[in-house]
Write a protein that holds these residues in place. Structure first.
Motif, PDB file in Angstrom:
ATOM      1  N   TYR A  25       0.858  -1.193   0.000  1.00 54.56           N
ATOM      2  CA  TYR A  25       0.000   0.000   0.000  1.00 54.56           C
ATOM      3  C   TYR A  25       0.888   1.234   0.000  1.00 54.56           C
ATOM      4  O   TYR A  25       2.004   1.208   0.519  1.00 54.56           O
ATOM      5  CB  TYR A  25      -0.912   0.021   1.239  1.00 54.56           C
ATOM      6  CG  TYR A  25      -1.948  -1.068   1.231  1.00 54.56           C
ATOM      7  CD1 TYR A  25      -3.198  -0.858   0.664  1.00 54.56           C
ATOM      8  CD2 TYR A  25      -1.692  -2.315   1.790  1.00 54.56           C
ATOM      9  CE1 TYR A  25      -4.159  -1.855   0.639  1.00 54.56           C
ATOM     10  CE2 TYR A  25      -2.641  -3.322   1.774  1.00 54.56           C
ATOM     11  CZ  TYR A  25      -3.883  -3.085   1.200  1.00 54.56           C
ATOM     12  OH  TYR A  25      -4.828  -4.069   1.182  1.00 54.56           O
ATOM     13  N   ALA A  26       0.353   2.308  -0.561  1.00 55.90           N
ATOM     14  CA  ALA A  26       1.126   3.543  -0.651  1.00 55.90           C
ATOM     15  C   ALA A  26       1.076   4.350   0.645  1.00 55.90           C
ATOM     16  O   ALA A  26       1.983   5.138   0.918  1.00 55.90           O
ATOM     17  CB  ALA A  26       0.614   4.400  -1.807  1.00 55.90           C
ATOM     18  N   SER A  27       0.013   4.164   1.437  1.00 55.16           N
ATOM     19  CA  SER A  27      -0.137   4.960   2.652  1.00 55.16           C
ATOM     20  C   SER A  27      -1.017   4.248   3.664  1.00 55.16           C
ATOM     21  O   SER A  27      -1.730   3.294   3.322  1.00 55.16           O
ATOM     22  CB  SER A  27      -0.769   6.317   2.319  1.00 55.16           C
ATOM     23  OG  SER A  27      -2.121   6.136   1.907  1.00 55.16           O
ATOM     24  N   ASN A  28      -0.975   4.750   4.890  1.00 51.38           N
ATOM     25  CA  ASN A  28      -1.857   4.225   5.932  1.00 51.38           C
ATOM     26  C   ASN A  28      -3.319   4.391   5.528  1.00 51.38           C
ATOM     27  O   ASN A  28      -4.143   3.498   5.744  1.00 51.38           O
ATOM     28  CB  ASN A  28      -1.609   4.946   7.261  1.00 51.38           C
ATOM     29  CG  ASN A  28      -0.243   4.654   7.843  1.00 51.38           C
ATOM     30  OD1 ASN A  28       0.371   3.646   7.526  1.00 51.38           O
ATOM     31  ND2 ASN A  28       0.231   5.542   8.700  1.00 51.38           N
ATOM     32  N   SER A  29      -3.634   5.517   4.941  1.00 53.03           N
ATOM     33  CA  SER A  29      -5.017   5.778   4.527  1.00 53.03           C
ATOM     34  C   SER A  29      -5.486   4.765   3.491  1.00 53.03           C
ATOM     35  O   SER A  29      -6.643   4.330   3.517  1.00 53.03           O
ATOM     36  CB  SER A  29      -5.146   7.195   3.956  1.00 53.03           C
ATOM     37  OG  SER A  29      -4.939   8.151   4.963  1.00 53.03           O
ATOM     38  N   GLU A  30      -4.594   4.373   2.590  1.00 55.62           N
ATOM     39  CA  GLU A  30      -4.961   3.393   1.573  1.00 55.62           C
ATOM     40  C   GLU A  30      -5.284   2.047   2.216  1.00 55.62           C
ATOM     41  O   GLU A  30      -6.223   1.367   1.804  1.00 55.62           O
ATOM     42  CB  GLU A  30      -3.816   3.243   0.565  1.00 55.62           C
ATOM     43  CG  GLU A  30      -4.195   2.449  -0.665  1.00 55.62           C
ATOM     44  CD  GLU A  30      -3.064   2.383  -1.670  1.00 55.62           C
ATOM     45  OE1 GLU A  30      -2.630   1.248  -1.953  1.00 55.62           O
ATOM     46  OE2 GLU A  30      -2.617   3.434  -2.148  1.00 55.62           O
ATOM     47  N   VAL A  31      -4.527   1.673   3.230  1.00 52.10           N
ATOM     48  CA  VAL A  31      -4.796   0.419   3.950  1.00 52.10           C
ATOM     49  C   VAL A  31      -6.180   0.483   4.587  1.00 52.10           C
ATOM     50  O   VAL A  31      -6.983  -0.453   4.462  1.00 52.10           O
ATOM     51  CB  VAL A  31      -3.728   0.156   5.041  1.00 52.10           C
ATOM     52  CG1 VAL A  31      -4.085  -1.090   5.854  1.00 52.10           C
ATOM     53  CG2 VAL A  31      -2.344   0.031   4.438  1.00 52.10           C
ATOM     54  N   VAL A  32      -6.484   1.573   5.252  1.00 50.79           N
ATOM     55  CA  VAL A  32      -7.770   1.719   5.937  1.00 50.79           C
ATOM     56  C   VAL A  32      -8.910   1.746   4.927  1.00 50.79           C
ATOM     57  O   VAL A  32      -9.953   1.101   5.130  1.00 50.79           O
ATOM     58  CB  VAL A  32      -7.773   2.972   6.840  1.00 50.79           C
ATOM     59  CG1 VAL A  32      -9.153   3.227   7.410  1.00 50.79           C
ATOM     60  CG2 VAL A  32      -6.742   2.820   7.954  1.00 50.79           C
ATOM     61  N   ARG A  33      -8.735   2.449   3.811  1.00 48.35           N
ATOM     62  CA  ARG A  33      -9.791   2.481   2.793  1.00 48.35           C
ATOM     63  C   ARG A  33     -10.048   1.085   2.228  1.00 48.35           C
ATOM     64  O   ARG A  33     -11.194   0.692   2.024  1.00 48.35           O
ATOM     65  CB  ARG A  33      -9.430   3.463   1.672  1.00 48.35           C
ATOM     66  CG  ARG A  33      -9.649   4.927   2.053  1.00 48.35           C
ATOM     67  CD  ARG A  33      -9.568   5.845   0.834  1.00 48.35           C
ATOM     68  NE  ARG A  33      -8.245   5.840   0.228  1.00 48.35           N
ATOM     69  CZ  ARG A  33      -7.246   6.640   0.571  1.00 48.35           C
ATOM     70  NH1 ARG A  33      -7.420   7.539   1.539  1.00 48.35           N
ATOM     71  NH2 ARG A  33      -6.086   6.581  -0.039  1.00 48.35           N
ATOM     72  N   ASP A  34      -8.985   0.328   1.997  1.00 46.43           N
ATOM     73  CA  ASP A  34      -9.155  -1.035   1.499  1.00 46.43           C
ATOM     74  C   ASP A  34      -9.878  -1.901   2.529  1.00 46.43           C
ATOM     75  O   ASP A  34     -10.757  -2.693   2.179  1.00 46.43           O
ATOM     76  CB  ASP A  34      -7.796  -1.647   1.137  1.00 46.43           C
ATOM     77  CG  ASP A  34      -7.921  -2.931   0.346  1.00 46.43           C
ATOM     78  OD1 ASP A  34      -8.835  -3.039  -0.501  1.00 46.43           O
ATOM     79  OD2 ASP A  34      -7.091  -3.841   0.566  1.00 46.43           O
ATOM     80  N   ALA A  35      -9.501  -1.756   3.784  1.00 45.49           N
ATOM     81  CA  ALA A  35     -10.172  -2.509   4.850  1.00 45.49           C
ATOM     82  C   ALA A  35     -11.657  -2.159   4.909  1.00 45.49           C
ATOM     83  O   ALA A  35     -12.512  -3.039   5.075  1.00 45.49           O
ATOM     84  CB  ALA A  35      -9.504  -2.232   6.193  1.00 45.49           C
ATOM     85  N   LEU A  36     -11.983  -0.889   4.737  1.00 40.30           N
ATOM     86  CA  LEU A  36     -13.391  -0.482   4.754  1.00 40.30           C
ATOM     87  C   LEU A  36     -14.144  -1.016   3.543  1.00 40.30           C
ATOM     88  O   LEU A  36     -15.308  -1.410   3.660  1.00 40.30           O
ATOM     89  CB  LEU A  36     -13.505   1.046   4.828  1.00 40.30           C
ATOM     90  CG  LEU A  36     -13.156   1.641   6.190  1.00 40.30           C
ATOM     91  CD1 LEU A  36     -13.082   3.160   6.108  1.00 40.30           C
ATOM     92  CD2 LEU A  36     -14.161   1.201   7.242  1.00 40.30           C
ATOM     93  N   ARG A  37     -13.505  -1.059   2.385  1.00 39.89           N
ATOM     94  CA  ARG A  37     -14.137  -1.645   1.196  1.00 39.89           C
ATOM     95  C   ARG A  37     -14.455  -3.124   1.446  1.00 39.89           C
ATOM     96  O   ARG A  37     -15.551  -3.596   1.117  1.00 39.89           O
ATOM     97  CB  ARG A  37     -13.234  -1.504  -0.030  1.00 39.89           C
ATOM     98  CG  ARG A  37     -13.319  -0.161  -0.722  1.00 39.89           C
ATOM     99  CD  ARG A  37     -12.600  -0.172  -2.073  1.00 39.89           C
ATOM    100  NE  ARG A  37     -11.158  -0.344  -1.933  1.00 39.89           N
ATOM    101  CZ  ARG A  37     -10.292   0.649  -1.735  1.00 39.89           C
ATOM    102  NH1 ARG A  37     -10.718   1.892  -1.642  1.00 39.89           N
ATOM    103  NH2 ARG A  37      -9.005   0.400  -1.628  1.00 39.89           N
ATOM    104  N   LEU A  38     -13.504  -3.842   2.019  1.00 41.35           N
ATOM    105  CA  LEU A  38     -13.738  -5.252   2.332  1.00 41.35           C
ATOM    106  C   LEU A  38     -14.860  -5.424   3.344  1.00 41.35           C
ATOM    107  O   LEU A  38     -15.695  -6.330   3.224  1.00 41.35           O
ATOM    108  CB  LEU A  38     -12.455  -5.906   2.849  1.00 41.35           C
ATOM    109  CG  LEU A  38     -11.351  -6.075   1.814  1.00 41.35           C
ATOM    110  CD1 LEU A  38     -10.052  -6.514   2.493  1.00 41.35           C
ATOM    111  CD2 LEU A  38     -11.759  -7.063   0.744  1.00 41.35           C
ATOM    112  N   TRP A  39     -14.906  -4.556   4.344  1.00 42.11           N
ATOM    113  CA  TRP A  39     -15.980  -4.600   5.346  1.00 42.11           C
ATOM    114  C   TRP A  39     -17.333  -4.349   4.675  1.00 42.11           C
ATOM    115  O   TRP A  39     -18.314  -5.035   4.966  1.00 42.11           O
ATOM    116  CB  TRP A  39     -15.701  -3.572   6.435  1.00 42.11           C
ATOM    117  CG  TRP A  39     -16.816  -3.436   7.412  1.00 42.11           C
ATOM    118  CD1 TRP A  39     -17.143  -4.288   8.420  1.00 42.11           C
ATOM    119  CD2 TRP A  39     -17.782  -2.384   7.452  1.00 42.11           C
ATOM    120  NE1 TRP A  39     -18.244  -3.828   9.085  1.00 42.11           N
ATOM    121  CE2 TRP A  39     -18.656  -2.656   8.525  1.00 42.11           C
ATOM    122  CE3 TRP A  39     -17.977  -1.230   6.697  1.00 42.11           C
ATOM    123  CZ2 TRP A  39     -19.713  -1.824   8.828  1.00 42.11           C
ATOM    124  CZ3 TRP A  39     -19.034  -0.398   7.011  1.00 42.11           C
ATOM    125  CH2 TRP A  39     -19.892  -0.702   8.072  1.00 42.11           C
TER     126      TRP A  39
END
Length: 86
Positions: A25-39
């Protein structure tokens, strides 16, 4: 975009940082956004499954009065049904 403050466990922070450091991932925010998409996807699947179960329940309730059956009788009926299907 809106900025939010969240609390994470030390383990979660380490995993998030590892994901960025590894280049996944490019950033912490990208990780969180991906986690939210999966949720969101999981929640949508949960809603679909609940709707499917509710429909099956409603169909079962509408199918008529239930009956008591012992395990041996049920097994015999299931085997007979399987044989009739071939």
């Amino acid at each position: 975009m809106k900025t939010l403050t969240i609390s994470l466990s030390p383990h979660q922070v380490a995993q998030l940082q590892d994901a960025v450091k590894s280049g996944s991932y490019a950033s912490n925010s990208e990780v969180v956004r991906d986690a939210l998409r999966l949720w969101e996807q999981r929640e949508e699947l949960r809603k679909l499954e609940m709707a499917r179960l509710k429909k099956a329940y409603d169909e079962g309730m509408a199918s008529g009065e239930g009956r008591s059956v012992d395990a041996d009788t049920l097994l015999a009926e299931l085997k007979a049904e399987a044989r009739s299907r071939g």
